[in-house]
Design a protein around this motif. Structure first.
Motif, PDB file in Angstrom:
ATOM      1  N   THR A 139       0.850  -1.184   0.000  1.00 27.89           N
ATOM      2  CA  THR A 139       0.000   0.000   0.000  1.00 27.89           C
ATOM      3  C   THR A 139       0.892   1.242   0.000  1.00 27.89           C
ATOM      4  O   THR A 139       2.089   1.158   0.278  1.00 27.89           O
ATOM      5  CB  THR A 139      -0.919   0.029   1.237  1.00 27.89           C
ATOM      6  OG1 THR A 139      -0.114  -0.032   2.417  1.00 27.89           O
ATOM      7  CG2 THR A 139      -1.874  -1.133   1.227  1.00 27.89           C
ATOM      8  N   VAL A 140       0.288   2.372  -0.302  1.00 27.33           N
ATOM      9  CA  VAL A 140       1.027   3.633  -0.294  1.00 27.33           C
ATOM     10  C   VAL A 140       0.615   4.431   0.938  1.00 27.33           C
ATOM     11  O   VAL A 140      -0.569   4.732   1.131  1.00 27.33           O
ATOM     12  CB  VAL A 140       0.771   4.440  -1.572  1.00 27.33           C
ATOM     13  CG1 VAL A 140       1.489   5.783  -1.506  1.00 27.33           C
ATOM     14  CG2 VAL A 140       1.209   3.660  -2.802  1.00 27.33           C
ATOM     15  N   ASP A 142       1.767   7.912   3.108  1.00 24.09           N
ATOM     16  CA  ASP A 142       2.586   9.121   3.106  1.00 24.09           C
ATOM     17  C   ASP A 142       3.520   9.172   1.898  1.00 24.09           C
ATOM     18  O   ASP A 142       4.691   9.561   2.003  1.00 24.09           O
ATOM     19  CB  ASP A 142       3.399   9.216   4.407  1.00 24.09           C
ATOM     20  CG  ASP A 142       2.514   9.295   5.630  1.00 24.09           C
ATOM     21  OD1 ASP A 142       1.438   9.930   5.541  1.00 24.09           O
ATOM     22  OD2 ASP A 142       2.889   8.725   6.674  1.00 24.09           O
ATOM     23  N   GLY A 143       3.001   8.724   0.759  1.00 28.16           N
ATOM     24  CA  GLY A 143       3.766   8.778  -0.475  1.00 28.16           C
ATOM     25  C   GLY A 143       4.793   7.671  -0.645  1.00 28.16           C
ATOM     26  O   GLY A 143       5.522   7.649  -1.626  1.00 28.16           O
ATOM     27  N   LYS A 144       4.854   6.731   0.303  1.00 24.86           N
ATOM     28  CA  LYS A 144       5.822   5.635   0.211  1.00 24.86           C
ATOM     29  C   LYS A 144       5.098   4.297   0.148  1.00 24.86           C
ATOM     30  O   LYS A 144       4.062   4.105   0.779  1.00 24.86           O
ATOM     31  CB  LYS A 144       6.748   5.641   1.427  1.00 24.86           C
ATOM     32  CG  LYS A 144       7.620   6.872   1.532  1.00 24.86           C
ATOM     33  CD  LYS A 144       8.505   6.798   2.763  1.00 24.86           C
ATOM     34  CE  LYS A 144       9.366   8.046   2.903  1.00 24.86           C
ATOM     35  NZ  LYS A 144      10.210   7.997   4.125  1.00 24.86           N
ATOM     36  N   GLU A 145       5.664   3.373  -0.626  1.00 30.00           N
ATOM     37  CA  GLU A 145       5.107   2.028  -0.691  1.00 30.00           C
ATOM     38  C   GLU A 145       5.484   1.246   0.564  1.00 30.00           C
ATOM     39  O   GLU A 145       6.650   1.225   0.960  1.00 30.00           O
ATOM     40  CB  GLU A 145       5.610   1.287  -1.934  1.00 30.00           C
ATOM     41  CG  GLU A 145       4.965   1.755  -3.223  1.00 30.00           C
ATOM     42  CD  GLU A 145       5.238   0.819  -4.382  1.00 30.00           C
ATOM     43  OE1 GLU A 145       6.095  -0.086  -4.236  1.00 30.00           O
ATOM     44  OE2 GLU A 145       4.598   0.983  -5.438  1.00 30.00           O
TER      45      GLU A 145
END
Length: 203
Positions: A139-140, A142-145
């Motif tokens: 999942t993403v 805060d903009g991270k995977e």
């Protein structure tokens, strides 16, 4: 609180058979703590259209087995939206049985020993059954995977065989049924409440 006990379930025609371990009563103060079964009705379009009454075990990998049919390919598998959850049903009678986000794995075990009705393993009664195991999802945030383990099993409570414990009217009268808001989520999370469904939901 009672100990885990195995209960049987099936589709209408009997082609699909399973057993699930449940512990009554559920913990209504901390329903998402992972140490209690969860009984609920969700107002999302998938659950509403299927008329699904969720009953989730404490430990999916250990507390659910599919004893029939021989192969999972004999089950119907309907998936929506992200496609990560399979809503499995009997191809003969159309009855919805179980939702699974995870993987099937075939194992050999003595079903009576697994169910706790006898202590000793009897090799002559070892059969092949299907259990489930978790998967990983990305999942993403805060903009991270972010990759994390995920394992979801939910049987349709109306497919459980009636007994003193499996009395769906008693579940309602005892206040054991949560209603879940998944149709319109705030901040990406579900809401739970007792007594009445959210908009669009069913009693």
């Amino acid at each position: 609180m009672s100990s885990l006990k195995a209960y049987s379930g099936s589709c209408h025609c009997g082609d699909v058979q399973y057993q699930i371990k449940l512990k009554f009563p559920p913990d209504m103060k901390s329903p998402q703590n992972g140490e209690t079964i969860r009984i609920y009705k969700c107002n999302c379009t998938t659950c509403q259209k299927m008329g699904y009454f969720h009953c989730r075990p404490i430990t999916p990998a250990d507390d659910f087995i599919l004893t029939s049919p021989t192969t999972v390919e004999e089950l119907g598998d309907y998936r929506t939206f992200s496609k990560k959850t399979g809503w499995y049903f009997c191809k003969k009678c159309g009855c919805r049985i179980v939702g699974l986000a995870g993987e099937w794995e075939q194992v050999e075990l003595d079903v009576e020993q697994w169910a706790g009705t006898k202590k000793e393993l009897d090799k002559e009664h070892v059969v092949k059954v299907w259990k489930t195991k978790g998967m990983t999802i990305t999942t993403v945030m805060d903009g991270k995977e972010v990759t994390k383990p995920y394992h979801y099993v939910s049987v349709n409570a109306v497919t459980l065989e009636p007994s003193d414990d499996i009395d769906l009217r008693k579940w309602h009268e005892n206040g054991w049924v949560f209603y879940v808001q998944n149709l319109v989520m705030e901040n990406g999370s579900s809401q739970l409440r007792l007594n009445e469904p959210f908009d669009g939901g069913m009693y």
